[in-house]
Design an enzyme around this catalytic site. Structure first.
Site, PDB file in Angstrom:
ATOM      1  N   LYS A  65     -52.854  48.383 164.690  1.00  0.00           N
ATOM      2  CA  LYS A  65     -52.541  49.393 165.711  1.00  0.00           C
ATOM      3  C   LYS A  65     -52.973  50.803 165.304  1.00  0.00           C
ATOM      4  O   LYS A  65     -53.401  51.592 166.149  1.00  0.00           O
ATOM      5  CB  LYS A  65     -51.044  49.368 166.034  1.00  0.00           C
ATOM      6  N   TYR A 223     -37.165  38.878 168.973  1.00  0.00           N
ATOM      7  CA  TYR A 223     -37.012  37.876 170.038  1.00  0.00           C
ATOM      8  C   TYR A 223     -37.146  36.429 169.547  1.00  0.00           C
ATOM      9  O   TYR A 223     -37.111  35.498 170.352  1.00  0.00           O
ATOM     10  CB  TYR A 223     -37.964  38.152 171.206  1.00  0.00           C
TER      11      TYR A 223
HETATM   12  N1  LIG Z   1     -40.023  42.644 171.427  1.00  0.00           N
HETATM   13  C1  LIG Z   1     -41.208  43.147 171.144  1.00  0.00           C
HETATM   14  O1  LIG Z   1     -42.102  43.243 171.999  1.00  0.00           O
HETATM   15  C2  LIG Z   1     -41.460  43.665 169.758  1.00  0.00           C
HETATM   16  C3  LIG Z   1     -42.444  44.657 169.533  1.00  0.00           C
HETATM   17  C4  LIG Z   1     -42.619  45.141 168.228  1.00  0.00           C
HETATM   18  C5  LIG Z   1     -41.861  44.604 167.184  1.00  0.00           C
HETATM   19  N2  LIG Z   1     -40.933  43.634 167.444  1.00  0.00           N
HETATM   20  C6  LIG Z   1     -40.106  43.080 166.346  1.00  0.00           C
HETATM   21  O2  LIG Z   1     -39.393  44.158 165.741  1.00  0.00           O
HETATM   22  C7  LIG Z   1     -39.218  43.917 164.360  1.00  0.00           C
HETATM   23  C8  LIG Z   1     -39.670  45.140 163.575  1.00  0.00           C
HETATM   24  O3  LIG Z   1     -41.069  45.343 163.767  1.00  0.00           O
HETATM   25  P1  LIG Z   1     -41.806  46.645 163.205  1.00  0.00           P
HETATM   26  O4  LIG Z   1     -43.213  46.556 163.656  1.00  0.00           O
HETATM   27  O5  LIG Z   1     -41.019  47.874 163.490  1.00  0.00           O
HETATM   28  O6  LIG Z   1     -41.740  46.346 161.625  1.00  0.00           O
HETATM   29  P2  LIG Z   1     -41.956  47.374 160.451  1.00  0.00           P
HETATM   30  O7  LIG Z   1     -42.798  48.534 160.864  1.00  0.00           O
HETATM   31  O8  LIG Z   1     -42.365  46.552 159.277  1.00  0.00           O
HETATM   32  O9  LIG Z   1     -40.463  47.965 160.170  1.00  0.00           O
HETATM   33  C9  LIG Z   1     -39.456  47.115 159.684  1.00  0.00           C
HETATM   34  C10 LIG Z   1     -38.105  47.828 159.780  1.00  0.00           C
HETATM   35  O10 LIG Z   1     -37.102  46.883 159.349  1.00  0.00           O
HETATM   36  C11 LIG Z   1     -36.359  47.456 158.269  1.00  0.00           C
HETATM   37  N3  LIG Z   1     -35.966  46.421 157.325  1.00  0.00           N
HETATM   38  C12 LIG Z   1     -36.686  45.354 156.909  1.00  0.00           C
HETATM   39  N4  LIG Z   1     -35.964  44.630 156.014  1.00  0.00           N
HETATM   40  C13 LIG Z   1     -34.765  45.269 155.873  1.00  0.00           C
HETATM   41  C14 LIG Z   1     -33.578  45.005 155.097  1.00  0.00           C
HETATM   42  N5  LIG Z   1     -33.506  43.936 154.276  1.00  0.00           N
HETATM   43  N6  LIG Z   1     -32.543  45.867 155.201  1.00  0.00           N
HETATM   44  C15 LIG Z   1     -32.614  46.960 156.026  1.00  0.00           C
HETATM   45  N7  LIG Z   1     -33.700  47.258 156.784  1.00  0.00           N
HETATM   46  C16 LIG Z   1     -34.766  46.414 156.703  1.00  0.00           C
HETATM   47  C17 LIG Z   1     -37.311  48.445 157.630  1.00  0.00           C
HETATM   48  O11 LIG Z   1     -36.561  49.374 156.888  1.00  0.00           O
HETATM   49  P3  LIG Z   1     -37.223  50.123 155.606  1.00  0.00           P
HETATM   50  O12 LIG Z   1     -37.978  51.291 156.162  1.00  0.00           O
HETATM   51  O13 LIG Z   1     -36.031  50.509 154.800  1.00  0.00           O
HETATM   52  O14 LIG Z   1     -38.110  49.121 154.905  1.00  0.00           O
HETATM   53  C18 LIG Z   1     -37.983  49.051 158.873  1.00  0.00           C
HETATM   54  O15 LIG Z   1     -37.149  49.997 159.483  1.00  0.00           O
HETATM   55  C19 LIG Z   1     -40.007  42.633 164.057  1.00  0.00           C
HETATM   56  O16 LIG Z   1     -39.102  41.560 164.022  1.00  0.00           O
HETATM   57  C20 LIG Z   1     -40.953  42.491 165.235  1.00  0.00           C
HETATM   58  O17 LIG Z   1     -41.252  41.127 165.511  1.00  0.00           O
HETATM   59  C21 LIG Z   1     -40.712  43.160 168.693  1.00  0.00           C
END
Ligand SMILES: NC(=O)c1ccc[n+]([C@@H]2O[C@H](COP(=O)([O-])OP(=O)(O)OC[C@H]3O[C@@H](n4cnc5c(N)ncnc54)[C@H](OP(=O)(O)O)[C@@H]3O)[C@@H](O)[C@H]2O)c1
Length: 279
Positions: A65, A223
């Site tokens: 992205k 999801y």
């Molecule tokens: N529904 C949709 O259309 C849609 C769209 C986008 C994403 N998503 C989903 O949203 C989720 C996040 O995606 P993203 O792109 O934002 O991922 P990302 O950029 O990798 O960010 C991950 C987030 O999760 C936190 N995290 C991960 N492990 C953790 C733990 N053990 N304890 C506390 N915090 C933790 C991270 O915190 P830190 O900064 O502390 O590491 C960060 O805030 C994924 O499951 C993805 O599939 C869904």
């Protein structure tokens, strides 16, 4: 025949082909939506070659992205604020990019809980990754009274809030320390999990919902599973909930309309079709 696709690295997990194929069939449009694995360093070259290959545009998924944003010659203000795009199209010789993730979330919220924004909303967003960034601007456009962020890594959280404050200096944005999130819930009307916690194979998000007001909505952008442990405990408490699938479905609408010329509807039939393929 109009053509579009999703690019990512890897890309096998992408669900966009399923939903665009559903709409193409539904509306009888002679089009094709595929997928292609493209490394981040090859994204710019790939995008520039797309019009000659007959593509009207593409979706962009992880980890491309930001690279796609760099390769765009024009972007929407929303995408510029994020530095990341998920939807590309070609117009007047320009490579255009937008970020529709947050729009998708808000469209789903409007559909399931209409009027959610008619009272002064206090919103808590858990997480500071790509998902949180995508939601921030579309939520701010609905003029909440407060938009607070909480994240395990303070550095990432600080960067997100600093970036937001640059593009929206007047925005009512603040921070809740990660360890204070349970106690803080009494002051919020909408809580959104944008961390990856709760997704299949990951531990659940630890959040004690007991202090949340009874009228509050609990939303998850994860999801898989459709009902995360967070949503299950919100439902058990009688709170309103919002799952992450609707965001995925709604974020695809602007791209389909650009490439195939018809605004598609997010229907129960589409949802059921995707749910059947989630596992
Ligand atoms: N529904 C949709 O259309 C849609 C769209 C986008 C994403 N998503 C989903 O949203 C989720 C996040 O995606 P993203 O792109 O934002 O991922 P990302 O950029 O990798 O960010 C991950 C987030 O999760 C936190 N995290 C991960 N492990 C953790 C733990 N053990 N304890 C506390 N915090 C933790 C991270 O915190 P830190 O900064 O502390 O590491 C960060 O805030 C994924 O499951 C993805 O599939 C869904």
């Amino acid at each position: 025949m109009k053509r579009a696709l999703v690019i990512g690295y890897p890309v096998a997990q992408a669900r966009s082909p399923l939903l665009h194929a559903f709409w193409l069939r539904e509306y009888g449009i002679a089009g094709d939506y595929g997928r292609e694995e493209v490394k981040p360093e090859d994204v710019a070259t790939f995008l520039r070659a797309m019009p000659a290959r007959g593509f009207a545009g593409c979706n962009v998924t992880i980890p491309n992205k930001e690279a796609a944003f760099q390769a765009c010659t024009r972007t929407t203000a929303r995408a510029a604020a994020l530095g990341a795009v998920n939807t590309i199209w070609f117009e007047d010789g320009e490579i255009w990019g937008d970020n529709t993730d947050g729009l998708g979330f808000v469209a789903h919220l409007d559909a399931v809980h209409p009027g959610w924004d008619t009272t002064n909303q206090r919103i808590l967003l858990l997480g500071a990754g790509g998902g949180a960034r995508g939601l921030a601007m579309p939520l701010l456009e609905r003029k909440p009274m407060r938009l607070a962020f909480s994240n395990r890594s303070e550095e990432r959280l600080g960067k997100l809030v600093a970036d937001l404050t640059m593009v929206a200096p007047e925005a009512p944005v603040d921070l809740v320390p990660w360890d204070a999130r349970d106690a803080a819930l009494a002051d919020f009307d909408l809580v959104i999990n944008t961390t990856s916690l709760g997704m299949q194979g990951k531990e659940p998000l630890a959040l004690d919902l007991s202090r949340l007001p009874a009228h509050a909505i609990v939303a998850d952008i994860v999801y898989v599973p459709l009902e995360t442990p967070l949503l299950a405990s919100a439902r058990a408490r009688g709170l309103k909930t919002l799952d992450g699938l609707g965001m995925l479905l709604h974020q695809a609408v602007p791209g389909f309309e650009k490439w195939f010329g018809r605004k598609p509807a997010v229907t129960e039939a589409l949802r059921a079709h995707i749910v059947a393929h989630l596992a």
